[in-house]
Design a protein around this motif. Structure first.
Motif, PDB file in Angstrom:
ATOM      1  N   ALA A 142       0.816  -1.213   0.000  1.00  0.00           N
ATOM      2  CA  ALA A 142       0.000   0.000   0.000  1.00  0.00           C
ATOM      3  C   ALA A 142       0.851   1.264   0.000  1.00  0.00           C
ATOM      4  CB  ALA A 142      -0.925   0.004   1.218  1.00  0.00           C
ATOM      5  N   PHE A 143       2.153   1.132   0.306  1.00  0.00           N
ATOM      6  CA  PHE A 143       3.017   2.304   0.418  1.00  0.00           C
ATOM      7  C   PHE A 143       4.064   2.385  -0.683  1.00  0.00           C
ATOM      8  CE2 PHE A 143       1.523   1.373   4.713  1.00  0.00           C
ATOM      9  CZ  PHE A 143       1.062   2.621   5.120  1.00  0.00           C
ATOM     10  N   VAL A 144       4.106   1.435  -1.592  1.00  0.00           N
ATOM     11  CA  VAL A 144       5.108   1.436  -2.657  1.00  0.00           C
ATOM     12  C   VAL A 144       4.411   1.389  -4.006  1.00  0.00           C
ATOM     13  CG1 VAL A 144       6.905   0.382  -1.239  1.00  0.00           C
ATOM     14  CG2 VAL A 144       5.335  -1.082  -2.521  1.00  0.00           C
ATOM     15  N   ARG A 145       5.066   1.900  -5.023  1.00  0.00           N
ATOM     16  CA  ARG A 145       4.471   1.956  -6.352  1.00  0.00           C
ATOM     17  C   ARG A 145       4.505   0.598  -7.042  1.00  0.00           C
ATOM     18  NH1 ARG A 145       3.411   6.847  -8.418  1.00  0.00           N
ATOM     19  NH2 ARG A 145       3.472   5.989 -10.535  1.00  0.00           N
ATOM     20  N   SER A 146       5.591  -0.136  -6.864  1.00  0.00           N
ATOM     21  CA  SER A 146       5.704  -1.441  -7.496  1.00  0.00           C
ATOM     22  C   SER A 146       5.399  -2.538  -6.481  1.00  0.00           C
ATOM     23  CB  SER A 146       7.115  -1.656  -8.054  1.00  0.00           C
ATOM     24  OG  SER A 146       7.284  -2.992  -8.491  1.00  0.00           O
ATOM     25  N   PRO A 147       4.547  -3.492  -6.819  1.00  0.00           N
ATOM     26  CA  PRO A 147       4.246  -4.577  -5.870  1.00  0.00           C
ATOM     27  C   PRO A 147       5.447  -5.449  -5.555  1.00  0.00           C
ATOM     28  CG  PRO A 147       3.343  -5.073  -8.043  1.00  0.00           C
ATOM     29  CD  PRO A 147       3.817  -3.653  -8.093  1.00  0.00           C
ATOM     30  N   TRP A 148       6.442  -5.450  -6.432  1.00  0.00           N
ATOM     31  CA  TRP A 148       7.602  -6.313  -6.200  1.00  0.00           C
ATOM     32  C   TRP A 148       8.424  -5.868  -5.001  1.00  0.00           C
ATOM     33  CZ3 TRP A 148       7.038 -10.663  -8.565  1.00  0.00           C
ATOM     34  CH2 TRP A 148       6.322 -10.718  -9.756  1.00  0.00           C
ATOM     35  N   PHE A 149       8.363  -4.588  -4.639  1.00  0.00           N
ATOM     36  CA  PHE A 149       9.077  -4.139  -3.444  1.00  0.00           C
ATOM     37  C   PHE A 149       8.431  -4.675  -2.168  1.00  0.00           C
ATOM     38  CE2 PHE A 149      10.345  -0.656  -6.398  1.00  0.00           C
ATOM     39  CZ  PHE A 149      11.720  -0.859  -6.320  1.00  0.00           C
ATOM     40  N   ALA A 150       7.183  -5.104  -2.257  1.00  0.00           N
ATOM     41  CA  ALA A 150       6.494  -5.655  -1.087  1.00  0.00           C
ATOM     42  C   ALA A 150       6.848  -7.119  -0.858  1.00  0.00           C
ATOM     43  CB  ALA A 150       4.986  -5.520  -1.262  1.00  0.00           C
ATOM     44  N   VAL A 151       7.506  -7.751  -1.819  1.00  0.00           N
ATOM     45  CA  VAL A 151       7.833  -9.172  -1.702  1.00  0.00           C
ATOM     46  C   VAL A 151       9.010  -9.401  -0.748  1.00  0.00           C
ATOM     47  CG1 VAL A 151       8.698 -11.170  -2.970  1.00  0.00           C
ATOM     48  CG2 VAL A 151       6.890  -9.749  -3.956  1.00  0.00           C
ATOM     49  N   ILE A 152       9.980  -8.500  -0.764  1.00  0.00           N
ATOM     50  CA  ILE A 152      11.211  -8.721   0.002  1.00  0.00           C
ATOM     51  C   ILE A 152      10.995  -8.693   1.510  1.00  0.00           C
ATOM     52  CG2 ILE A 152      13.538  -7.861   0.431  1.00  0.00           C
ATOM     53  CD1 ILE A 152      13.591  -6.873  -2.459  1.00  0.00           C
ATOM     54  N   PRO A 153      10.316  -7.673   2.091  1.00  0.00           N
ATOM     55  CA  PRO A 153      10.169  -7.646   3.557  1.00  0.00           C
ATOM     56  C   PRO A 153       9.462  -8.878   4.117  1.00  0.00           C
ATOM     57  CG  PRO A 153       9.633  -5.511   2.618  1.00  0.00           C
ATOM     58  CD  PRO A 153       9.763  -6.455   1.477  1.00  0.00           C
ATOM     59  N   GLN A 154       8.386  -9.311   3.471  1.00  0.00           N
ATOM     60  CA  GLN A 154       7.653 -10.459   4.001  1.00  0.00           C
ATOM     61  C   GLN A 154       8.494 -11.730   3.927  1.00  0.00           C
ATOM     62  OE1 GLN A 154       6.429 -13.224   2.199  1.00  0.00           O
ATOM     63  NE2 GLN A 154       7.248 -12.530   0.215  1.00  0.00           N
ATOM     64  N   ALA A 155       9.328 -11.862   2.888  1.00  0.00           N
ATOM     65  CA  ALA A 155      10.165 -13.052   2.759  1.00  0.00           C
ATOM     66  C   ALA A 155      11.219 -13.102   3.862  1.00  0.00           C
ATOM     67  CB  ALA A 155      10.836 -13.079   1.384  1.00  0.00           C
ATOM     68  N   VAL A 156      11.804 -11.955   4.175  1.00  0.00           N
ATOM     69  CA  VAL A 156      12.801 -11.904   5.255  1.00  0.00           C
ATOM     70  C   VAL A 156      12.155 -12.226   6.591  1.00  0.00           C
ATOM     71  CG1 VAL A 156      14.401 -10.402   6.493  1.00  0.00           C
ATOM     72  CG2 VAL A 156      14.243 -10.262   3.994  1.00  0.00           C
ATOM     73  N   LEU A 157      10.988 -11.647   6.858  1.00  0.00           N
ATOM     74  CA  LEU A 157      10.287 -11.914   8.115  1.00  0.00           C
ATOM     75  C   LEU A 157       9.826 -13.367   8.190  1.00  0.00           C
ATOM     76  CD1 LEU A 157       8.161  -8.655   8.450  1.00  0.00           C
ATOM     77  CD2 LEU A 157      10.154  -9.310   9.813  1.00  0.00           C
ATOM     78  N   PHE A 158       9.427 -13.925   7.065  1.00  0.00           N
ATOM     79  CA  PHE A 158       9.011 -15.328   7.033  1.00  0.00           C
ATOM     80  C   PHE A 158      10.169 -16.242   7.415  1.00  0.00           C
ATOM     81  CE2 PHE A 158       8.803 -19.258   4.456  1.00  0.00           C
ATOM     82  CZ  PHE A 158       7.672 -19.828   5.014  1.00  0.00           C
ATOM     83  N   ALA A 159      11.337 -15.996   6.849  1.00  0.00           N
ATOM     84  CA  ALA A 159      12.503 -16.816   7.178  1.00  0.00           C
ATOM     85  C   ALA A 159      12.905 -16.626   8.639  1.00  0.00           C
ATOM     86  CB  ALA A 159      13.670 -16.461   6.248  1.00  0.00           C
TER      87      ALA A 159
END
Length: 312
Positions: free
Chosen positions: A173-190
């Motif tokens: 919701a805060f970034v223009r490209s949805p791909w930037f939202a993929v990295i934080p959740q992946a790090v937190l998931f790991a």
């Protein structure tokens, strides 16, 4: 998806995250207290880390339940304070697309089967203690499979709705490209799986990145839920076949480099198969545009000035 409803405000994802996290902690504490009370009343043996020993299968079911309770909390966070239908967390269609989910489950069989075979035959992919593996017997194994088939899919779905669902949409919701939202959740998931080995952490990171990418490319959580659920069923099923296998506290974060490499390869294989399947069946990838004259299909609010009469 928050923007697509026309009701997005910058504080909604923040408040929803804080409320869901707070309620989750309270619920887990209550569940732990209840299980402790039942264990004490039954006179069960206390475990060194706390709690009581209900047996490997019940202990595993409890652990899965502690994770599964996050699923309804994510749906509630979307409904309030997100102020949008809970189904918009599942896909751009505003619902879980069951037919697409089944197709993804079928596609996941091959990669998960390859991973299961590798887990059995790769060196140092077992317990790592050099102990002999003892078969539990068909009765115990089948009983465990029935219980795991109930709890594991909900636990896997809960993790997907937290990381690839809520967190991806909240950051997106805060970034223009949805791909930037993929990295934080992946790090937190790991990180949520704990720190075992570097290769184990890397394998979980790749899993999170791939599932996040598939969520965006297919417009929903179905592909990620299918792989996660089948992968976890395989892992718990293999553990249930071995005496004291379910008592092990090892997770994917503890994977040796051999198994972690195979895990990453099979995850990428699954991604390739899903993308191929998506080109054939073309699941909806984008949410409908916001329009006052044509609201999204999941928006069931009556139009302004609408009046209702009693059909009787």
């Amino acid at each position: 998806m928050g923007h697509s409803t026309g009701r997005h405000r910058w504080w909604r994802p923040v408040l929803g995250t804080l409320l869901a996290l707070g309620v989750y902690v309270v619920l887990v504490v209550l569940l732990i207290a209840l299980s402790y009370g039942f264990g004490a009343a039954a006179g069960l043996r206390e475990l060194p880390e706390g709690g009581h020993d209900f047996g490997p299968l019940v202990n595993t079911a409890l652990d899965l339940t502690f994770i599964a309770v996050a699923l309804p909390l994510m749906l509630l966070a979307v409904w309030w304070p997100g102020r949008r239908p809970p189904g918009t967390l599942s896909s751009v269609d505003g619902r879980l697309r069951w037919r697409w989910l089944v197709r993804c489950l079928l596609v996941a069989v091959l990669p998960v089967a390859l991973l299961a075979v590798s887990a059995v035959f790769l060196p140092d992919s077992g317990s790592g203690s050099g102990e002999s593996v003892v078969w539990v017997g068909w009765r115990s194994f089948l009983t465990s499979l029935v219980v795991l088939a109930v709890f594991v899919p909900v636990q896997a779905a809960a993790e997907e709705y937290v990381f690839r669902g809520w967190l991806t949409q909240a950051v997106g919701a805060f970034v223009r490209s949805p791909w930037f939202a993929v990295i934080p959740q992946a790090v937190l998931f790991a990180a949520a799986h704990g720190w075992g080995t570097r290769w184990g952490f890397l394998g979980l990171l790749v899993f999170g990145l791939v599932c996040g990418g598939l969520t965006i490319r297919t417009g929903g959580l179905e592909a990620a839920v299918a792989l996660h659920a089948l992968n976890n069923l395989m892992a718990f099923g293999v553990a249930a076949a071995i005496v004291d296998g379910l008592s092990s506290d090892e997770t994917a974060a503890d994977s040796p480099w051999q198994l972690a490499l195979v895990d990453m390869a099979t995850t990428l294989l699954y991604a390739a198969l899903v993308l191929w399947l998506a080109r054939r069946h073309r699941p909806q990838r984008f949410s409908p545009p916001v329009s006052e004259s044509a609201p999204p299909p999941w928006d069931v609010r009556p139009p302004a000035g609408a009046r209702f009469t009693d059909p009787a």
